[in-house]
Design an enzyme around this catalytic site. Sequence first.
Site: not given
Length: 555
Positions: A212, A275
């Site tokens: 993330d 990401e």
Amino acid sequence: MPPSSAAPPADPSAAAWWRGAVMYQVYLRSYADGNGDGIGDLPGLIARLDHIASLGVDGLWLGPFYPTPDRDFGYDVSDYRAVDPRFGTLEDLDTLLREAHARGLKVIVDQVWSHTAAEHAWFQESRASRDNPKADWYVWADARPDGSPPNNWQSWMGGPAWRWEPRRSQYHLHNFLPTMPDLNLHHPEVQAAILDVADFWLARGVDGFRLDTANLYFHDRQLRDNPPLPPERRGSSPVTMQEHRYNADQPETLPFLEALRRRMDAHGARMAVGEIGGAAWDARMAEYTDGDQRLHTAYSFAFLGPRPAPREIAERLQAWTHRSGWPSWAFSNHDVPRVATRWSGRHGKAFDFGLGGGDDRALGDIPPATWMALLLALRGTVFIYQGEELGLDEAVVPFEQMQDPFGIAHWPLVTGRDGCRTPIPWAGDAPNAGFSTHAPWLPVWPAHRERAVDRQSADTTSMLATTRQLIRLRQKHPALRVGELEVAHVDDDLLHLVRRSGQTEMHAVFNLGATERTLAMPQADARMQWCGGARPSPTTLDLPPGAAWFGLGDS
């Protein structure tokens, strides 16, 4: 830990299993409820693994399942090495790994390392004083002389990215919610602790990680102000009015990613996908995946915003033609409205959800099957978000039932993320569409009942059947899975891609405009592999709006 939960022994020939793979994203709390409390969980997911396997995908990406105060639905982690009791137990996680591997499915799990929940034991110790063992494990800074925050950085959740802590008489950094303090990865002990977390899950048997906000791991040590964006690039909220030069994309990220890669390589054929957010996504994706010592692959919001024109799609794909890194692509995920609605021809720039951009031209109303075909034609690893295989559109969640803190804070200007997170409809006529025996945490969107799994499973023309067919096509042909990509033709409406492996090439043609188009049949001996509304003849290919066509030939 039960040894049966470990991943199968690494096969050297399968070291790059992730290259060109099709991965299925599971948003756990909305997938399937196994204990009847209205929240999806690990037992529910285990019971539905056959559905994922039936798609023909290579594996699944499992969102956060860790203990959390739930202010951002799992992306605020309070314990990196446990399972939140609402989702199950560590034993359930072991069972999931064992059952997924038995079906030939890899499992990668979310890792949220840029920040923790305020309830995490590390932060509780760090906030207590300026001289405890973890005092520097988070990003702390003194106030300016007038008491204001140390710089102008803005939070993605709204307001300044700094929160005052009375115990230390200092501010702490939070790029997201104030209760999600940012870790200080400049500190060697923090890096070591995070890499130990990676080792814990790799040893348990996961096949890799989805990282993330991977480009937010480090911050500028001098805490310099971010410069303003020029007026033509400025967004409508404070965080989109500045260039994120100093709170993202810092050079210290690369050595950390290399250290992570060494840990992962020691465990065999694993995968890390990062990401990458922000305006510099393309450069960061290339930088973070360059060579074989950093991330295996990375994805961005390149195709998660407003609908791109064919020329924009071609430009983004061609940028990767001569790079050594490996991209990943997704058209939907848990943070953006579903592609079936977001890229509908009924919506243009006005339907941008605050993301900016958009296409003001007259747009063809493209069916979900064409977007799925385009995704599976791309060179890279692709991620399908749960419900995309059913053609689910964006749900409308009334304000009084909204759960998303971002959506609540920005309502009514943007609709937030609840609409893409509503429960999967398993049975059209069942209570709560078969998701749960209890009222679910978000309401089932009534229109989704018609697209329920049980109804589509019996229909050979359904979106579900089409998705399975397209994934089989990609898995069957190396040209589609790992071949090179060439943009053979692009204009305002048409996009013609050629995927090539050895002497074999796959033509993928899409009409993304609002008028019918005809072009010469790609390659006289091209043999049709899939037809989505096109009308092929020996010499021409007629493509109504939204039509697509795949043909196999020899180069």
